[in-house]
Design an enzyme around this catalytic site. Structure first.
Site, short mmCIF file in Angstrom:
data_model
loop_
_atom_site.label_atom_id
_atom_site.label_comp_id
_atom_site.label_asym_id
_atom_site.label_seq_id
_atom_site.Cartn_x
_atom_site.Cartn_y
_atom_site.Cartn_z
N HIS A 90 0.84 -1.19 0.00
CA HIS A 90 0.00 0.00 0.00
C HIS A 90 0.88 1.24 0.00
CE1 HIS A 90 -2.27 -3.32 1.80
NE2 HIS A 90 -3.36 -2.72 1.38
N HIS A 325 -4.03 3.20 -3.53
CA HIS A 325 -4.22 2.67 -2.19
C HIS A 325 -3.48 1.35 -1.98
CE1 HIS A 325 -6.05 1.34 1.55
NE2 HIS A 325 -6.36 0.20 0.94
N GLU A 478 -17.35 -4.20 25.11
CA GLU A 478 -16.56 -5.43 25.22
C GLU A 478 -15.36 -5.45 24.28
OE1 GLU A 478 -20.78 -6.44 26.44
OE2 GLU A 478 -19.86 -5.41 24.74
N HIS A 540 -27.88 -15.40 25.62
CA HIS A 540 -26.83 -15.25 26.61
C HIS A 540 -26.08 -16.55 26.89
CE1 HIS A 540 -28.66 -11.40 27.18
NE2 HIS A 540 -27.99 -11.12 28.30
#
Length: 745
Positions: A90, A325, A478, A540
């Site tokens: 890149h 890129h 999280e 859960h």
């Protein structure tokens, strides 16, 4: 080198006392008085989305080197040459970001290539890791152990210059980056660690820790959700030594950012509580970049986001487009840029002596600062001997510090007569002891402290007002929580832990994977580890999560069966400083077993329960389980003993550790000719490498009390015993021989 409010920084000579600065730069002594700078600082605290304050510009770069432009273009061309030689990579971002990198590495950062682990060095994180040719270029120029031949081997096998930066592989690379957003989020952890350590060890006259964490990131990093989580927390905590330079080049792989990313990023960061600045011409305005960084350093109460508008692939005929890129520019395009910038188009990987000299001055200044810092630490040891000894142990020893002598004595032990506890409750008891014994232990929970039980008794929260605290309220974040722990681990001197429900490790897997790749010994405390959590139901209940974690290289997944194994799990995690550990803990109470010990957890699996040795009858069956199901298998063995069926129970808290044991040991645990049944209230997948049959989950759970779920899905004494009789009968009829699963070295 210490920074004093009545000193001025010169980019060739370092920090100058006020009288010398006044003479050298023809400014008045009053301009340098602390009161004047205090007033300027108040002005700088105002959020700014646009240009720089005049006071910041006055404190900008006062003695510009005529070689800055040459150095910036050298970095651009080195990066392009690397990608061209590899025919992969890149080039666009490095060419656009070169002025930012040069500003930091040649003029603003303090680092010491001869002591790359110097504690008070400034940290640099390249969050857009695909732009790594940029980082390799400046590391080479700065004098790190990265030769020109190393640059020429970019992206080749065993090169020091791999396709994305790797912290364990290349000298000077602080963190592994590649997955976008992880780098910036880890930088938040590094800044947090720096702030906590400074609040703990800095004393009057002794600024042991004053370093900054600098980040270059791209548009992609700011689109990833993990950076939003981490940046929100950084603003809340007021991490003023975190400075992010955003490469605002307005191009992503798909094309213009107009396709998908048109929000006002600086307004968002102001809402997070950050200080914001904008350098409109990041291609050529080095003074503007330097002044912005100076203003960011003057802002000590908030992290700073500097928007630096650049042109991707600056110098290419395709600059400003997605064409530059992720592919080599081509020889003709690079030759064109070299001609335009006055380089010999026939030379590749060329660095002029003037550029090396410029970076050599920066490295020498860093080496001088390192020597002065070391002398300060020696004086500190005289004034604060106890703190100094602890600081040296944590931050100045190899391999990330050494744990204090005797720390294992803090681990509590339990007997079968002790009260039954959920293993999350046992974990709380262990953490209470370890937090007293290990000052490096730091961490918290993702808004589940009352459920995870991770806050040690009397622990102080890390907050803006109490940076000496070591309990972190990560909030419902999280993914960022795990990435921030990676950053704290990368900073050195800390053993970070974080917690949530095991099922929500799925939110954090991207960062857990970085823990594993980077060899960070982060402790992941994951509670509510099976369908036994009950009424919250399938969303859960972690059916597949244990398997996901067990399948990840360099991760220890530990599911202890009782309180002793919980202590043993923490012992294993703390002794394995180069691999993360996931400790999966139950919501429901479990019995303590007579055969469990702290030390046996390190074996991964061991014989917990044997039938009485009252006759010579061989074993009929082995039951292997982890966690709360171990108690179930012991009950099954006791029932089947009454039927004259001899059953061994194996506790298997950690697959990875068991697989590392010598083959003779593994053969002894699972004898030839004895069928094995695995029992775990999670996915059946994976257990087939140990067991001939599995009692487990083949679908998602349900919402009900735990006892009803266990009955519905077969985790009862009656069902497991019936399965055992069925397996014994299957192999006893002579039609099939028991295949031996330990037939691998």
């Amino acid at each position: 080198m210490p920074i004093f409010s009545n000193q001025l920084f010169d980019y060739n000579f370092g920090y100058l006392p006020p009288q010398q600065a006044a003479t050298t730069f023809n400014i008045t002594y009053d301009d340098l008085r602390p009161a004047a700078l205090t007033g300027a600082k108040r002005q700088l605290h105002e959020p700014r989305a646009g240009g720089l304050s005049e006071s910041a510009r006055k404190r900008g770069r006062l003695n510009e080197s005529s070689n800055d432009t040459l150095a910036i273009n050298t970095i651009r061309l080195l990066s392009a040459d690397m990608v061209q030689a590899a025919n992969s990579g890149h080039p666009g971002a490095p060419m656009g970001c070169a002025p930012m990198a040069h500003a930091l590495w040649a003029h603003m950062m303090s680092y010491c290539p001869t002591d790359p682990s110097w504690v008070n060095r400034d940290r640099f994180v390249l969050s857009n890791g695909h732009a790594c040719a940029l980082l390799y270029s400046v590391l080479h120029l700065a004098g790190f152990e990265l030769s020109m031949d190393d640059l020429k081997s970019f992206r080749k096998l065993d090169s020091k210059c791999p396709g994305h930066p790797e912290n364990f592989h290349t000298p000077g690379v602080e963190v592994t980056t590649g997955p976008l957003g992880q780098g910036l989020s880890m930088a938040v952890g590094m800044a947090l660690a720096s702030a906590q350590a400074a609040a703990t060890y800095n004393k009057d006259g002794f600024a042991l820790l004053s370093n900054h964490t600098f980040v270059i990131c791209g548009d992609g990093c700011l689109q990833e959700g993990v950076t939003s989580e981490a940046s929100s927390l950084a603003g809340h905590l007021g991490l003023g030594h975190l400075i992010v330079l955003w490469d605002d080049n307005r191009v992503t792989i798909d094309g213009s950012t107009d396709l998908s990313f048109t929000e006002d990023v600086l307004a968002r960061y102001q809402a997070y509580g950050w200080h914001t600045l904008h350098v409109p011409n990041g291609d050529d305005d080095l003074d503007g970049i330097l002044a912005a960084i100076e203003e960011a350093k003057a802002e000590t109460e908030r992290p700073t986001m500097i928007r630096v508008s650049t042109t991707i692939g600056k110098g290419s005929v395709n600059e400003g487009t997605g064409a530059v890129h992720g592919a080599p520019l081509g020889e003709a395009d690079i030759a064109s840029a070299k001609r335009a910038w006055g380089f010999d188009e026939k030379q590749s990987f060329h660095v002029g002596d003037e550029v090396y000299a410029l970076y050599r001055r920066a490295a020498e200044q860093g080496a001088r600062a390192q020597r002065e810092w070391r002398a300060m630490l020696d004086r500190y040891a005289i004034m604060h001997p106890t703190l100094a000894a602890e600081f040296e142990r944590r931050f100045c020893k190899p391999a990330g510090g050494e744990l204090p002598d005797g720390w294992e004595k803090a681990l509590p032990t339990f007997t079968a007569a002790d009260k039954q506890l959920a293993t999350r409750q046992s974990s709380q008891l262990v953490l209470n002891k370890l937090c007293d014994a290990l000052p490096e232990l730091i961490g918290g929970s993702a808004d589940l402290t009352p459920s995870n039980l991770t806050k040690a008794k009397g622990a102080l929260d890390f907050q803006r007002e109490t940076p000496e605290g070591k309990y972190i309220r990560f909030g419902v974040r999280e993914h960022a929580m795990a990435a921030i722990c990676n950053g704290m681990s990368a900073y050195g001197g800390f053993v970070p832990f974080c917690a949530t429900f095991l099922n929500f490790a799925g939110y954090a897997l991207g960062a857990i994977r970085i823990s594993a790749i980077s060899k960070y010994g982060v402790l992941y405390v994951m509670t509510h580890d099976s369908i036994g959590l009950g009424e919250d139901g399938p969303t859960h209940q972690p059916i597949e999560m244990l398997l996901s974690l067990r399948s990840m290289p360099n991760v220890l997944t530990l599911r202890p069966c009782d309180s002793n194994e919980v202590s043993g799990a923490y012992r294993v995690a703390l002794l394995n400083r180069t691999r993360p550990s996931v400790i999966a803990l139950s919501r429901q109470a479990v019995p303590n077993h007579a055969g469990s010990t702290i030390e046996r957890v390190a074996l991964g699996g061991y014989t917990l329960h044997e039938p009485p040795v009252d006759d010579a009858t061989p074993l009929h069956l082995c039951l292997v389980a982890s966690g709360s199901e171990v108690g179930l298998t012991v009950q099954v063995a006791e029932l089947m003993h009454k039927e004259a069926v001899r059953v061994r129970v194996v506790s298997m808290p950690c697959w990875e550790l068991f697989d590392e044991q010598p083959v003779e040991y593994r053969k002894g645990v699972f004898p030839r000719g004895v069928p094995v049944i695995a029992v775990e209230a999670a996915s059946v997948e994976g257990w087939s490498k140990y067991a001939h049959a599995i009692v487990g989950m083949e679908g998602f759970g349900a919402s009900a009390p735990a006892k009803d779920l266990h009955k519905k899905f077969g985790f009862t004494v009656e069902h497991v015993a019936a399965r055992g009789r069925q397996v014994i009968a299957f192999y006893a009829n002579g039609d099939s021989e028991v295949p031996w699963l330990m037939n691998r070295p």
